[in-house]
Design a protein around this motif. Structure first.
Motif, PDB file in Angstrom:
ATOM      1  N   GLU A   1      31.917 -24.788 -45.959  1.00  0.00           N
ATOM      2  CA  GLU A   1      31.815 -23.846 -47.087  1.00  0.00           C
ATOM      3  C   GLU A   1      31.093 -24.498 -48.282  1.00  0.00           C
ATOM      4  O   GLU A   1      30.257 -23.867 -48.936  1.00  0.00           O
TER       5      GLU A   1
ATOM      6  N   TYR B   1      27.495 -14.238 -54.835  1.00  0.00           N
ATOM      7  CA  TYR B   1      27.993 -15.105 -53.764  1.00  0.00           C
ATOM      8  C   TYR B   1      29.372 -15.646 -54.115  1.00  0.00           C
ATOM      9  O   TYR B   1      30.291 -15.616 -53.293  1.00  0.00           O
TER      10      TYR B   1
ATOM     11  N   ILE C   1      27.347 -24.729 -47.588  1.00  0.00           N
ATOM     12  CA  ILE C   1      26.621 -23.459 -47.777  1.00  0.00           C
ATOM     13  C   ILE C   1      26.468 -23.181 -49.278  1.00  0.00           C
ATOM     14  O   ILE C   1      25.412 -22.745 -49.731  1.00  0.00           O
TER      15      ILE C   1
ATOM     16  N   SER D   1      32.653 -14.971 -51.887  1.00  0.00           N
ATOM     17  CA  SER D   1      33.208 -16.030 -51.041  1.00  0.00           C
ATOM     18  C   SER D   1      34.218 -16.902 -51.776  1.00  0.00           C
ATOM     19  O   SER D   1      35.062 -17.541 -51.145  1.00  0.00           O
TER      20      SER D   1
ATOM     21  N   LEU E   1      18.843 -18.662 -46.609  1.00  0.00           N
ATOM     22  CA  LEU E   1      20.285 -18.924 -46.527  1.00  0.00           C
ATOM     23  C   LEU E   1      20.804 -18.671 -45.110  1.00  0.00           C
ATOM     24  O   LEU E   1      21.625 -19.442 -44.587  1.00  0.00           O
ATOM     25  N   ALA E   2      20.300 -17.604 -44.486  1.00  0.00           N
ATOM     26  CA  ALA E   2      20.763 -17.266 -43.140  1.00  0.00           C
ATOM     27  C   ALA E   2      20.418 -18.390 -42.159  1.00  0.00           C
ATOM     28  O   ALA E   2      21.242 -18.756 -41.304  1.00  0.00           O
TER      29      ALA E   2
ATOM     30  N   TYR F   1      22.821 -21.192 -42.763  1.00  0.00           N
ATOM     31  CA  TYR F   1      24.174 -20.796 -42.384  1.00  0.00           C
ATOM     32  C   TYR F   1      24.366 -20.942 -40.871  1.00  0.00           C
ATOM     33  O   TYR F   1      25.293 -21.603 -40.399  1.00  0.00           O
TER      34      TYR F   1
ATOM     35  N   TRP G   1      23.972 -24.712 -39.548  1.00  0.00           N
ATOM     36  CA  TRP G   1      25.106 -25.601 -39.829  1.00  0.00           C
ATOM     37  C   TRP G   1      26.394 -25.139 -39.171  1.00  0.00           C
ATOM     38  O   TRP G   1      27.241 -25.957 -38.817  1.00  0.00           O
ATOM     39  N   ARG G   2      26.522 -23.834 -38.961  1.00  0.00           N
ATOM     40  CA  ARG G   2      27.708 -23.350 -38.245  1.00  0.00           C
ATOM     41  C   ARG G   2      27.687 -23.916 -36.822  1.00  0.00           C
ATOM     42  O   ARG G   2      28.704 -24.361 -36.295  1.00  0.00           O
TER      43      ARG G   2
ATOM     44  N   TYR H   1      23.634 -25.110 -50.524  1.00  0.00           N
ATOM     45  CA  TYR H   1      22.339 -24.478 -50.251  1.00  0.00           C
ATOM     46  C   TYR H   1      22.065 -23.307 -51.195  1.00  0.00           C
ATOM     47  O   TYR H   1      20.947 -23.110 -51.651  1.00  0.00           O
TER      48      TYR H   1
END
Lengths: 270, 330
Positions: A61, A131, A64, A135, A36-37, A40, A43-44, A67
């Motif tokens: 958002e 998650y 993510i 979020s 995931l990291a 993240y 894509w950021r 994913y």
């Protein structure tokens, strides 16, 4: 195979996997967070560099969350594919004992495969709930009881489809001593063409018809998009029907390969 | 129960030259060689019979057993076991047979024995009462009740073999194939396994085929043997007939009274046959069967004999000679 036997094999396999405590937690926490990291930060950077709000129909958002869903559902669908030991059974001669049993080897192995879903299901619940509660769901994502229900069915079908794809590849061990490279290629094809590395809506237009006729998109993309409310009921039903057709076709091919393969099986040594 | 007619099996094996360049060459082309493992064998086995299958390594014993258990397809010929063609693997056939391979663990290593047995109960759909009765009987006779809850991989070789036997017999098969069931075991464990097999035969009267390199297994368990050589059966008959038909010599053993006489120096001793052992207490001579009466008379006449015995040649040596001989046995 009787349902009692299926259940018995299933519980033995899940008990066996959960008895390896360290492996359970390392594979759940470490592997999930690492995957995931990477997505993240990648894509950021892409969103920041391009200055766009949406790419391939996804906000950052929502992407993510895609994913999170694809990785966790993917674990559930793939099970622990390293534990599908068909090729090892053939290579080392352990298949012999299964040929003696009055029971289908395919179903026996599938029951074991399904058994590996239990640890993944526990991970899905822990991280999915965690998650979403941390979020919250983005505005362009609509997780509802209906999408969850459709996803459960999708996951069951995709799990069987994944096994139906993997099994004949492993049967190549009847003729080739080592099928490791085929397994690696299969994993890569599943990840790339199934939507684990990239949502399929981000592929170029010309590639989409090709992706639609291949079985891989029904593995991860369809269940994840269904969960996020991005597939209509009609699209979902088409996906499930196409998966079932693929499973039937692969089942016929598997039977032919199995019949030929067992004729050349020696059980190691003569 | 087992009927075999002209059953043959050939394998193709790849031959690769040794060394690095051999490996490189094999990436492009490999030589394929046909090997006939079993060649037109014929025999029958009836209910309650234990037939010993003996032969040197590579004679085709295991391949033959694998074909009869339905693991390997034959190249030609036919066989029926309990009325079924084994390689068609009908579930009704598989419910009635067992194959025990001493060299290959068949149980699940990570599970305790009892968990393996419970899984087998489901596989063979054994009714609960029959399962409990079989488990109780087998674990009692084999003396492993205390080890049932221990993981298979933590058991000793002997204990593991007993568990393998139990696992294979829980469903009370009518045909049992035993492929070297005592290999690697100590003498006590070997004896326990042999006693158990004999008990099991009395109790259930299955047809059994036993392969073993230990002649003691064969002598103790089998009244009939099949001798295989290079894929063919060169002898099929009673074990005792092997001695009667193929023994060429007998052993004459004389225990001597103490007289101080040096019998070993007697020149006529060597003329009687091969002197196997000679000292002031004992003389052992291997003599041709035709000359055994003369040899015994000579020993009795010339030496101070306290006791005399005449024994047949060791059955293991005879079988070994048949296995290695090039000629076909009548």
């Amino acid at each position: 195979m009787s349902p009692r036997l299926f259940l018995h094999v299933f519980t033995i396999q899940s008990r066996k996997l959960m008895s390896y405590r360290a492996d359970f937690w390392v594979s759940s926490v470490f592997a999930f967070l690492t995957e995931l990291a990477i997505m993240y930060f990648l894509w950021r950077a892409i969103f920041a560099e391009s200055g766009m709000d949406r790419i391939g129909g996804f906000s950052f958002e929502a992407l993510i969350l895609y994913y999170v869903a694809a990785i966790l559902l993917g674990k559930l669908i793939r099970g622990n594919d390293r534990d599908v030991t068909v090729s090892t059974d053939i290579y080392e001669g352990s298949l012999t004992r299964y040929l003696l049993y009055p029971s289908s080897y395919f179903k026996f192995k599938y029951a074991e495969h399904v058994g590996t879903m239990i640890p993944s299901a526990i991970q899905l619940v822990i991280f999915g709930v965690l998650y979403l509660s941390l979020s919250g769901a983005p505005a362009d994502v609509h997780v509802t009881p209906a999408t969850v229900g459709m996803t459960v069915i999708s996951v069951a079908v995709s799990n069987l489809l994944h096994f139906a794809l993997l099994y004949p590849i492993q049967l190549v061990a009847f003729w080739a001593d080592n099928v490791w490279s085929l397994n690696v290629m299969f994993r890569f094809a599943c990840m790339m063409l199934g939507g684990l590395l990239l949502p399929l809506s981000m592929f170029p237009e010309w590639a989409r018809p090709v992706l639609n006729v291949l079985p891989f998109r029904y593995l991860f993309d369809v269940p994840a998009m269904t969960l996020l409310g991005r597939h209509s009921v009609a699209e979902w039903m088409t996906g499930v029907a196409a998966s079932l057709l693929w499973i039937a076709a692969l089942g016929i091919a598997t039977r032919l390969i199995w019949n030929r393969g067992t004729k050349s099986y020696t059980g190691v040594g003569i | 129960m087992i009927e075999v007619a002209k059953l043959s099996k050939s394998f193709f094996v790849h031959r690769k030259d040794p060394g690095f360049w051999g490996s490189v060459r094999s990436l492009v082309s490999r030589e394929k060689v046909e090997k006939a493992a079993v060649n037109a064998v014929e025999f029958n086995v009836g209910e309650g019979e234990i037939v010993g299958l003996v032969g040197a390594n590579g004679a085709g014993k295991t391949t033959l057993v694998k074909m009869l258990a339905g693991i390997v397809h034959p190249t030609s010929g036919d066989a029926t076991v309990l009325g079924f063609r084994p390689w068609e693997r009908d579930n009704r056939f598989r419910r009635q047979i067992a194959l025990i391979m001493g060299q290959k663990a068949q149980l699940w290593w990570d599970l305790p024995a009892e968990d393996c047995f419970l899984l087998l109960r489901e596989i063979y759909q054994i009714p609960e009462s029959q399962f409990r009765a079989s488990l109780d009987y087998l674990s009692g006779v084999l003396d492993v009740r205390d080890q049932l809850n221990i993981q298979i991989r933590r058991l000793s070789l002997g204990e593991r073999m007993k568990m393998e036997l139990m696992a294979s017999l829980l469903h009370t098969p009518r045909v049992v194939f035993l492929d070297e069931p005592t290999i690697g075991l100590d003498l006590t464990a070997q004896r326990a396994i042999r006693d158990f097999i004999l008990d099991y035969r009395v109790e259930h009267r299955p047809a059994m085929i036993l392969t073993s390199h230990y002649m003691e297994d064969i002598e103790r368990l089998c009244e009939r043997i099949l001798i295989m050589r290079e894929g063919e059966i060169v002898y099929d008959g009673a074990l005792r007939d092997v001695v009667e038909r193929y023994a060429r010599t007998k052993i004459v053993t004389a225990h001597l009274r103490k007289t101080g006489e040096n019998v070993c120096a007697d020149e006529q001793l060597a003329e009687l046959g091969d002197v196997l052992e000679c000292n002031e207490h004992l003389v052992r001579i291997k003599v041709p069967r035709t000359g055994v009466a003369d040899a015994a008379a000579t020993v009795l006449g010339r030496f101070p004999v306290a006791d005399l015995s005449i024994e047949d040649e060791d059955v293991g040596s005879i079988v070994e000679r048949i296995m290695q001989s090039k000629e076909r046995m009548p």
